[in-house]
Design a protein around this motif. Sequence first.
Motif, PDB file in Angstrom:
ATOM      1  N   ILE A 145       0.869  16.446  -0.861  1.00 30.69           N
ATOM      2  CA  ILE A 145       0.539  15.403  -1.848  1.00 30.69           C
ATOM      3  C   ILE A 145      -0.889  14.958  -1.566  1.00 30.69           C
ATOM      4  CG2 ILE A 145       1.239  13.229  -2.894  1.00 30.69           C
ATOM      5  CD1 ILE A 145       3.984  13.647  -1.429  1.00 30.69           C
ATOM      6  N   PHE A 146      -1.785  15.253  -2.507  1.00 29.02           N
ATOM      7  CA  PHE A 146      -3.216  15.003  -2.289  1.00 29.02           C
ATOM      8  C   PHE A 146      -3.677  13.644  -2.795  1.00 29.02           C
ATOM      9  CE2 PHE A 146      -3.563  19.793  -2.431  1.00 29.02           C
ATOM     10  CZ  PHE A 146      -3.920  19.933  -1.100  1.00 29.02           C
ATOM     11  N   SER A 147      -2.977  13.090  -3.780  1.00 29.52           N
ATOM     12  CA  SER A 147      -3.500  11.881  -4.428  1.00 29.52           C
ATOM     13  C   SER A 147      -2.366  10.952  -4.820  1.00 29.52           C
ATOM     14  CB  SER A 147      -4.310  12.264  -5.674  1.00 29.52           C
ATOM     15  OG  SER A 147      -4.877  11.120  -6.289  1.00 29.52           O
ATOM     16  N   VAL A 148      -2.645   9.661  -4.702  1.00 31.75           N
ATOM     17  CA  VAL A 148      -1.675   8.654  -5.136  1.00 31.75           C
ATOM     18  C   VAL A 148      -2.451   7.461  -5.670  1.00 31.75           C
ATOM     19  CG1 VAL A 148      -1.506   7.581  -2.838  1.00 31.75           C
ATOM     20  CG2 VAL A 148       0.415   7.408  -4.436  1.00 31.75           C
ATOM     21  N   HIS A 149      -1.933   6.830  -6.738  1.00 29.02           N
ATOM     22  CA  HIS A 149      -2.597   5.659  -7.298  1.00 29.02           C
ATOM     23  C   HIS A 149      -1.553   4.705  -7.869  1.00 29.02           C
ATOM     24  CE1 HIS A 149      -5.954   3.751  -9.925  1.00 29.02           C
ATOM     25  NE2 HIS A 149      -6.029   3.315  -8.696  1.00 29.02           N
ATOM     26  N   ILE A 159       5.475   3.569   1.711  1.00 29.54           N
ATOM     27  CA  ILE A 159       5.111   2.242   1.221  1.00 29.54           C
ATOM     28  C   ILE A 159       4.992   1.319   2.430  1.00 29.54           C
ATOM     29  CG2 ILE A 159       5.690   0.371  -0.358  1.00 29.54           C
ATOM     30  CD1 ILE A 159       5.489   2.980  -1.861  1.00 29.54           C
ATOM     31  N   TRP A 160       3.894   0.579   2.469  1.00 31.19           N
ATOM     32  CA  TRP A 160       3.617  -0.364   3.551  1.00 31.19           C
ATOM     33  C   TRP A 160       3.429  -1.746   2.947  1.00 31.19           C
ATOM     34  CZ3 TRP A 160       3.294   2.142   8.352  1.00 31.19           C
ATOM     35  CH2 TRP A 160       3.140   3.538   8.293  1.00 31.19           C
ATOM     36  N   GLY A 161       3.730  -2.784   3.732  1.00 34.06           N
ATOM     37  CA  GLY A 161       3.581  -4.142   3.210  1.00 34.06           C
ATOM     38  C   GLY A 161       2.998  -5.079   4.248  1.00 34.06           C
ATOM     39  N   THR A 162       2.459  -6.185   3.755  1.00 33.96           N
ATOM     40  CA  THR A 162       1.975  -7.251   4.635  1.00 33.96           C
ATOM     41  C   THR A 162       2.454  -8.581   4.071  1.00 33.96           C
ATOM     42  OG1 THR A 162       0.023  -8.102   5.811  1.00 33.96           O
ATOM     43  CG2 THR A 162      -0.249  -7.602   3.467  1.00 33.96           C
ATOM     44  N   ASP A 163       2.395  -9.612   4.881  1.00 28.28           N
ATOM     45  CA  ASP A 163       2.861 -10.933   4.470  1.00 28.28           C
ATOM     46  C   ASP A 163       1.789 -11.592   3.602  1.00 28.28           C
ATOM     47  OD1 ASP A 163       3.430 -13.703   4.331  1.00 28.28           O
ATOM     48  OD2 ASP A 163       4.619 -13.587   6.160  1.00 28.28           O
ATOM     49  N   MET A 172       0.857  -1.182   0.000  1.00 33.09           N
ATOM     50  CA  MET A 172       0.000   0.000   0.000  1.00 33.09           C
ATOM     51  C   MET A 172       0.895   1.234   0.000  1.00 33.09           C
ATOM     52  SD  MET A 172      -2.695   1.093   3.026  1.00 33.09           S
ATOM     53  CE  MET A 172      -1.493   1.011   4.347  1.00 33.09           C
ATOM     54  N   VAL A 173       0.453   2.265  -0.702  1.00 32.43           N
ATOM     55  CA  VAL A 173       1.163   3.547  -0.665  1.00 32.43           C
ATOM     56  C   VAL A 173       0.225   4.595  -0.070  1.00 32.43           C
ATOM     57  CG1 VAL A 173       0.522   4.078  -3.080  1.00 32.43           C
ATOM     58  CG2 VAL A 173       2.463   5.255  -2.009  1.00 32.43           C
ATOM     59  N   THR A 174       0.775   5.453   0.779  1.00 25.84           N
ATOM     60  CA  THR A 174       0.003   6.547   1.369  1.00 25.84           C
ATOM     61  C   THR A 174       0.699   7.860   1.052  1.00 25.84           C
ATOM     62  OG1 THR A 174       1.215   6.250   3.463  1.00 25.84           O
ATOM     63  CG2 THR A 174      -0.916   5.149   3.265  1.00 25.84           C
ATOM     64  N   CYS A 175      -0.082   8.945   1.003  1.00 24.63           N
ATOM     65  CA  CYS A 175       0.506  10.261   0.731  1.00 24.63           C
ATOM     66  C   CYS A 175      -0.018  11.272   1.731  1.00 24.63           C
ATOM     67  CB  CYS A 175       0.226  10.705  -0.704  1.00 24.63           C
ATOM     68  SG  CYS A 175      -1.513  10.997  -1.083  1.00 24.63           S
ATOM     69  N   SER A 176       0.758  12.336   1.940  1.00 26.85           N
ATOM     70  CA  SER A 176       0.488  13.170   3.104  1.00 26.85           C
ATOM     71  C   SER A 176       0.850  14.629   2.900  1.00 26.85           C
ATOM     72  CB  SER A 176       1.261  12.597   4.300  1.00 26.85           C
ATOM     73  OG  SER A 176       1.250  13.457   5.410  1.00 26.85           O
TER      74      SER A 176
END
Length: 351
Positions: free
Chosen positions: A268-272, A237-241, A226-230
């Motif tokens: 940063i308002f948007s990420v895809h 960038i976040w991850g899971t198993d 997952m990517v988040t913006c702020s």
Amino acid sequence: MELAKGLREIQKLEGHTDRVWSLAWNPVTGVAGIPLSFASCSGDKTVRIWEHNHSSSTSSWDCKAVLDETHTRTVRSCAWSPSGKFLATASFDATTAIWENVGGDYECVSTLEGHENEVKSVSWNPSGSLLATCGRDKTVWIWEVQPGNEFDCVAVLQGHTQDVKMVQWHPSRNLIFSCSYDNTVKIWADEGDDDDWACVQTLGETNNGHSSTVWALSFNDGGDKMVTCSDDLTLKIWGTDNEKMQSTDDFVPWRHLCTLSGYHDRTIFSVHWSRDNIIASGAADDTIRFFVENDDKDGLVDGPSYKLLLKKEKAHDMDINSVQWSPGEDRILASAADDGTIKIWALTSAG
């Protein structure tokens, strides 16, 4: 796949009379000869449906419908059901409208009321049986789709301490992710069989999270990143198993993998995240940036790292509020901005 070297503006779409807040591609378009289509929503209280017209000698994008006279204030967010038959629109008038697409005509078939004030975001679950909304009242609501276009609220999730900016369902699991003005991302799961939703993880500053408002999030195609913006000018960038996630019904926690900083110099308002692993970001610096995983790292970095693929400065005249990759085969991106315009872009292999 060859890395893109350039970005070509295909068309600028005008029609909205105020800032354009959000875009949503119809997920069943762009394949099997169905022309690409997307919805846009605006401070002008309307939603517009746009469609690619490739029968003409010059390929163009046309406005096919204007959805108006329903919302009384800004329409902040829109989302298609997985079948492409319904469009949900969330508004500052505290309602979420459900529109049914009947052969290209759009009819408002339901209005969801309950939030105290502005609704900021709306998202369907992967099967189209549930809808999530969030808003300035700090809550996330879950609605169950009933026969006859009825929607029942089955849960109100309280936990954020500020305005909730965005809500997204995980692409394959029964999980809701919400991001907020309180600088956190919260992950919610249905703990039992009776709509007993609870917050199962909070990604905040104490676990390498953001230090200011989290505006948006997006998942990769596999659903394990997952990517988040702020407002803190970073992408994370976040991850899971993935193996563990697929082998158990239990919640598998997410962890911070890396932070991309020093690129955008305003919020940063948007990420895809695209299906072929290109991350697009749009910001208040009027620039769209593209990132890819760095395959040729030197082995000193633990975990994945990401590099800037290319940037498009002055992509719009004002703040960019939304960037969204299209479904289908082509690498098409749509962007929306405070200047009231939408632009359609194509990644090109030529520099």
